[in-house]
Design a protein around this motif. Structure first.
Motif, PDB file in Angstrom:
ATOM      1  N   ALA A  15     -16.238 -21.048   7.513  1.00  0.00           N
ATOM      2  CA  ALA A  15     -17.225 -20.378   8.366  1.00  0.00           C
ATOM      3  C   ALA A  15     -16.723 -18.971   8.639  1.00  0.00           C
ATOM      4  O   ALA A  15     -15.518 -18.751   8.755  1.00  0.00           O
ATOM      5  CB  ALA A  15     -17.404 -21.147   9.679  1.00  0.00           C
ATOM      6  N   ARG A  16     -17.631 -18.024   8.731  1.00  0.00           N
ATOM      7  CA  ARG A  16     -17.230 -16.661   9.034  1.00  0.00           C
ATOM      8  C   ARG A  16     -16.977 -16.503  10.537  1.00  0.00           C
ATOM      9  O   ARG A  16     -17.531 -17.234  11.346  1.00  0.00           O
ATOM     10  CB  ARG A  16     -18.337 -15.666   8.603  1.00  0.00           C
ATOM     11  CG  ARG A  16     -18.672 -15.666   7.118  1.00  0.00           C
ATOM     12  CD  ARG A  16     -17.505 -15.267   6.236  1.00  0.00           C
ATOM     13  NE  ARG A  16     -16.932 -13.971   6.595  1.00  0.00           N
ATOM     14  CZ  ARG A  16     -17.289 -12.819   6.065  1.00  0.00           C
ATOM     15  NH1 ARG A  16     -18.235 -12.761   5.149  1.00  0.00           N
ATOM     16  NH2 ARG A  16     -16.703 -11.691   6.441  1.00  0.00           N
ATOM     17  N   GLY A  17     -16.162 -15.507  10.914  1.00  0.00           N
ATOM     18  CA  GLY A  17     -16.005 -15.201  12.333  1.00  0.00           C
ATOM     19  C   GLY A  17     -14.580 -15.148  12.836  1.00  0.00           C
ATOM     20  O   GLY A  17     -14.285 -14.457  13.810  1.00  0.00           O
ATOM     21  N   ALA A  18     -13.640 -15.880  12.191  1.00  0.00           N
ATOM     22  CA  ALA A  18     -12.245 -15.852  12.657  1.00  0.00           C
ATOM     23  C   ALA A  18     -11.631 -14.466  12.480  1.00  0.00           C
ATOM     24  O   ALA A  18     -10.628 -14.138  13.106  1.00  0.00           O
ATOM     25  CB  ALA A  18     -11.405 -16.899  11.916  1.00  0.00           C
ATOM     26  N   SER A  19     -12.264 -13.628  11.646  1.00  0.00           N
ATOM     27  CA  SER A  19     -11.778 -12.255  11.465  1.00  0.00           C
ATOM     28  C   SER A  19     -11.861 -11.455  12.764  1.00  0.00           C
ATOM     29  O   SER A  19     -11.185 -10.441  12.923  1.00  0.00           O
ATOM     30  CB  SER A  19     -12.594 -11.548  10.379  1.00  0.00           C
ATOM     31  OG  SER A  19     -13.969 -11.564  10.703  1.00  0.00           O
ATOM     32  N   MET A  20     -12.692 -11.912  13.704  1.00  0.00           N
ATOM     33  CA  MET A  20     -12.824 -11.223  14.991  1.00  0.00           C
ATOM     34  C   MET A  20     -11.856 -11.758  16.045  1.00  0.00           C
ATOM     35  O   MET A  20     -11.824 -11.279  17.180  1.00  0.00           O
ATOM     36  CB  MET A  20     -14.264 -11.359  15.500  1.00  0.00           C
ATOM     37  CG  MET A  20     -15.285 -10.747  14.559  1.00  0.00           C
ATOM     38  SD  MET A  20     -16.972 -10.771  15.229  1.00  0.00           S
ATOM     39  CE  MET A  20     -17.388 -12.508  15.028  1.00  0.00           C
ATOM     40  N   GLY A  21     -11.046 -12.745  15.662  1.00  0.00           N
ATOM     41  CA  GLY A  21     -10.121 -13.369  16.600  1.00  0.00           C
ATOM     42  C   GLY A  21      -9.119 -12.426  17.245  1.00  0.00           C
ATOM     43  O   GLY A  21      -8.920 -12.464  18.466  1.00  0.00           O
ATOM     44  N   PRO A  22      -8.461 -11.537  16.457  1.00  0.00           N
ATOM     45  CA  PRO A  22      -7.466 -10.660  17.072  1.00  0.00           C
ATOM     46  C   PRO A  22      -8.033  -9.818  18.212  1.00  0.00           C
ATOM     47  O   PRO A  22      -7.402  -9.671  19.267  1.00  0.00           O
ATOM     48  CB  PRO A  22      -7.013  -9.782  15.904  1.00  0.00           C
ATOM     49  CG  PRO A  22      -7.270 -10.590  14.678  1.00  0.00           C
ATOM     50  CD  PRO A  22      -8.498 -11.390  14.986  1.00  0.00           C
ATOM     51  N   GLU A  23      -9.244  -9.278  18.003  1.00  0.00           N
ATOM     52  CA  GLU A  23      -9.830  -8.418  19.034  1.00  0.00           C
ATOM     53  C   GLU A  23     -10.170  -9.229  20.284  1.00  0.00           C
ATOM     54  O   GLU A  23      -9.996  -8.759  21.413  1.00  0.00           O
ATOM     55  CB  GLU A  23     -11.070  -7.703  18.489  1.00  0.00           C
ATOM     56  CG  GLU A  23     -11.248  -6.292  18.971  1.00  0.00           C
ATOM     57  CD  GLU A  23      -9.962  -5.461  18.953  1.00  0.00           C
ATOM     58  OE1 GLU A  23      -9.714  -4.793  19.972  1.00  0.00           O
ATOM     59  OE2 GLU A  23      -9.201  -5.473  17.960  1.00  0.00           O
ATOM     60  N   ALA A  24     -10.661 -10.454  20.083  1.00  0.00           N
ATOM     61  CA  ALA A  24     -11.000 -11.304  21.229  1.00  0.00           C
ATOM     62  C   ALA A  24      -9.769 -11.603  22.079  1.00  0.00           C
ATOM     63  O   ALA A  24      -9.841 -11.627  23.313  1.00  0.00           O
ATOM     64  CB  ALA A  24     -11.639 -12.604  20.749  1.00  0.00           C
ATOM     65  N   LEU A  25      -8.625 -11.820  21.432  1.00  0.00           N
ATOM     66  CA  LEU A  25      -7.388 -12.074  22.175  1.00  0.00           C
ATOM     67  C   LEU A  25      -6.945 -10.825  22.932  1.00  0.00           C
ATOM     68  O   LEU A  25      -6.451 -10.909  24.059  1.00  0.00           O
ATOM     69  CB  LEU A  25      -6.285 -12.545  21.221  1.00  0.00           C
ATOM     70  CG  LEU A  25      -6.490 -13.957  20.655  1.00  0.00           C
ATOM     71  CD1 LEU A  25      -5.623 -14.182  19.423  1.00  0.00           C
ATOM     72  CD2 LEU A  25      -6.195 -15.021  21.716  1.00  0.00           C
ATOM     73  N   ARG A  26      -7.144  -9.673  22.325  1.00  0.00           N
ATOM     74  CA  ARG A  26      -6.816  -8.417  23.022  1.00  0.00           C
ATOM     75  C   ARG A  26      -7.744  -8.215  24.224  1.00  0.00           C
ATOM     76  O   ARG A  26      -7.302  -7.836  25.307  1.00  0.00           O
ATOM     77  CB  ARG A  26      -6.909  -7.241  22.054  1.00  0.00           C
ATOM     78  CG  ARG A  26      -5.820  -7.246  20.976  1.00  0.00           C
ATOM     79  CD  ARG A  26      -5.971  -6.030  20.070  1.00  0.00           C
ATOM     80  NE  ARG A  26      -4.876  -5.944  19.099  1.00  0.00           N
ATOM     81  CZ  ARG A  26      -5.024  -6.117  17.782  1.00  0.00           C
ATOM     82  NH1 ARG A  26      -6.217  -6.392  17.277  1.00  0.00           N
ATOM     83  NH2 ARG A  26      -3.976  -6.008  16.972  1.00  0.00           N
ATOM     84  N   ASN A  60      -3.786  -3.915  13.523  1.00  0.00           N
ATOM     85  CA  ASN A  60      -4.217  -4.912  12.535  1.00  0.00           C
ATOM     86  C   ASN A  60      -3.714  -4.579  11.141  1.00  0.00           C
ATOM     87  O   ASN A  60      -3.716  -3.409  10.731  1.00  0.00           O
ATOM     88  CB  ASN A  60      -5.746  -4.980  12.481  1.00  0.00           C
ATOM     89  CG  ASN A  60      -6.339  -5.606  13.732  1.00  0.00           C
ATOM     90  OD1 ASN A  60      -5.658  -6.303  14.481  1.00  0.00           O
ATOM     91  ND2 ASN A  60      -7.617  -5.366  13.957  1.00  0.00           N
ATOM     92  N   LEU A  61      -3.332  -5.612  10.388  1.00  0.00           N
ATOM     93  CA  LEU A  61      -3.052  -5.452   8.968  1.00  0.00           C
ATOM     94  C   LEU A  61      -4.374  -5.218   8.233  1.00  0.00           C
ATOM     95  O   LEU A  61      -5.438  -5.643   8.694  1.00  0.00           O
ATOM     96  CB  LEU A  61      -2.377  -6.705   8.407  1.00  0.00           C
ATOM     97  CG  LEU A  61      -1.023  -7.097   9.003  1.00  0.00           C
ATOM     98  CD1 LEU A  61      -0.515  -8.367   8.336  1.00  0.00           C
ATOM     99  CD2 LEU A  61      -0.010  -5.968   8.838  1.00  0.00           C
ATOM    100  N   GLY A  62      -4.273  -4.570   7.080  1.00  0.00           N
ATOM    101  CA  GLY A  62      -5.442  -4.396   6.221  1.00  0.00           C
ATOM    102  C   GLY A  62      -5.373  -5.329   5.031  1.00  0.00           C
ATOM    103  O   GLY A  62      -4.298  -5.815   4.660  1.00  0.00           O
ATOM    104  N   GLY A  63      -6.528  -5.576   4.440  1.00  0.00           N
ATOM    105  CA  GLY A  63      -6.576  -6.446   3.267  1.00  0.00           C
ATOM    106  C   GLY A  63      -7.985  -6.505   2.722  1.00  0.00           C
ATOM    107  O   GLY A  63      -8.894  -5.882   3.273  1.00  0.00           O
ATOM    108  N   PRO A  64      -8.170  -7.265   1.652  1.00  0.00           N
ATOM    109  CA  PRO A  64      -9.488  -7.318   1.019  1.00  0.00           C
ATOM    110  C   PRO A  64     -10.540  -7.956   1.920  1.00  0.00           C
ATOM    111  O   PRO A  64     -10.226  -8.825   2.738  1.00  0.00           O
ATOM    112  CB  PRO A  64      -9.249  -8.158  -0.237  1.00  0.00           C
ATOM    113  CG  PRO A  64      -7.961  -8.871  -0.022  1.00  0.00           C
ATOM    114  CD  PRO A  64      -7.164  -8.059   0.931  1.00  0.00           C
TER     115      PRO A  64
END
Length: 305
Positions: free
Chosen positions: A18-29, A49-53
């Motif tokens: 499922a999409r959406g875990a990519s927003m996890g770091p910001e939510a924790l901040r 944040n690290l970068g990647g594909p």
């Protein structure tokens, strides 16, 4: 052990279904993680944040979804975590989906080999994450990281960090497990992974479970906690992509974290699978920050130690 802390955001849902875990770091901040840790006297640097594909959202190829992209993200994370450990800092990985456990734990294992430390990994999760391409039709790699770390998977993943396998099953203690595929269950038994599932916690209680999981550590032990937010009961933590009913309650989770804190051995941490797209008013992120605070010494204990 009050090591200085480094936050490393890894904004990808590359291994998830499922999409959406990519927003996890910001939510924790947004939930105030850095300020909460600093309130306990910890020195905290947010490395960003690290970068990647980006996530191509493709079907599996030869049993694995997004394998090249998963390798790229985990390689970047491996390097970042290893760098922080070499600096004498405690890395907190803000995920991202749980396939990232390969990058962080392979780096911790490499650091332990270089420094002669004994490694203990606590895997707090609803899932064993011990699948292989042969065992899972989805090909989602977030269901495979523990198997890959133990050497079962494609060479590109099992070799991250230059040592295959990165770890052996005997260093892992899995806690809170309650969703395991039949083939995966057989494989877990075959390799002898130590699993404290929800039935064990129901029967024996969280205190006894944690005593068993933490047994045998000494001052030379590096304790790594890989905390998948779906470890928690979805009633209190709805913001995850793969909810499984019947997880630990708030009090059980607090006790788990407090007993880890009591060891004084915590030296690295993953916080994975937080999915703000599925959350309610950032409630799950706030709960995760509350529990992380307990890992770093917030205690409900009134009696004198």
């Amino acid at each position: 052990m009050n090591l200085p802390v480094s936050l490393i955001g890894v904004p990808t849902d590359i291994g998830a279904g499922a999409r959406g875990a990519s927003m996890g770091p910001e939510a924790l901040r947004v939930a105030g993680l850095q300020a909460v840790l600093e309130s306990h006297g910890l020195q905290v640097i947010d490395r960003g944040n690290l970068g990647g594909p980006s996530n191509p959202w493709q079907p599996p190829v030869d049993g694995y979804r997004h394998l090249p992209e998963v390798v790229a993200w985990n390689t970047a994370l491996h390097d970042a975590v290893h760098t922080e450990l070499a600096r004498g800092r405690l890395p907190i990985v803000l995920g991202g989906d749980h396939c990232l456990g390969m990058g962080s734990i392979s780096a911790v294992a490499r650091h332990c080999r270089e420094t002669g430390k004994q490694l203990r990994v606590l895997w707090l999760d609803a899932h064993a994450d011990f699948n292989t391409a042969e065992l899972t039709p989805s090909g989602n790699i977030h269901g495979m990281p523990v198997a890959c770390l133990c050497g079962h998977g494609p060479a590109e993943l099992t070799g991250i960090g230059g040592h295959t396998p990165a770890i052996t099953p005997d260093v892992v203690r899995q806690i809170g497990i309650r969703s395991v595929d039949p083939g995966e269950k057989r494989f877990v038994h075959e390799v002898g992974l130590e699993v404290f599932d929800m039935r064990y916690i129901d029967e024996m209680g969280m205190r006894h479970t944690m005593e068993q999981a933490l047994m045998g550590m000494d001052e030379n032990t590096h304790l790594h906690v890989s905390f998948d937010v779906d470890f928690l009961d979805p009633e209190i933590a709805p913001g995850v992509g793969t909810t499984v009913p019947g997880g630990p309650t708030y009090r059980e989770a607090q006790l788990c974290m407090e007993m880890i804190a009591d060891t004084g051995r915590l030296a690295s941490l993953d916080v994975m699978e937080l999915n703000p797209a599925l959350d309610v008013r950032n409630r799950t992120a706030e709960l995760a920050v509350d529990l992380i605070e307990s890992l770093f010494g917030k205690s409900t204990l009134m009696r004198k130690k």
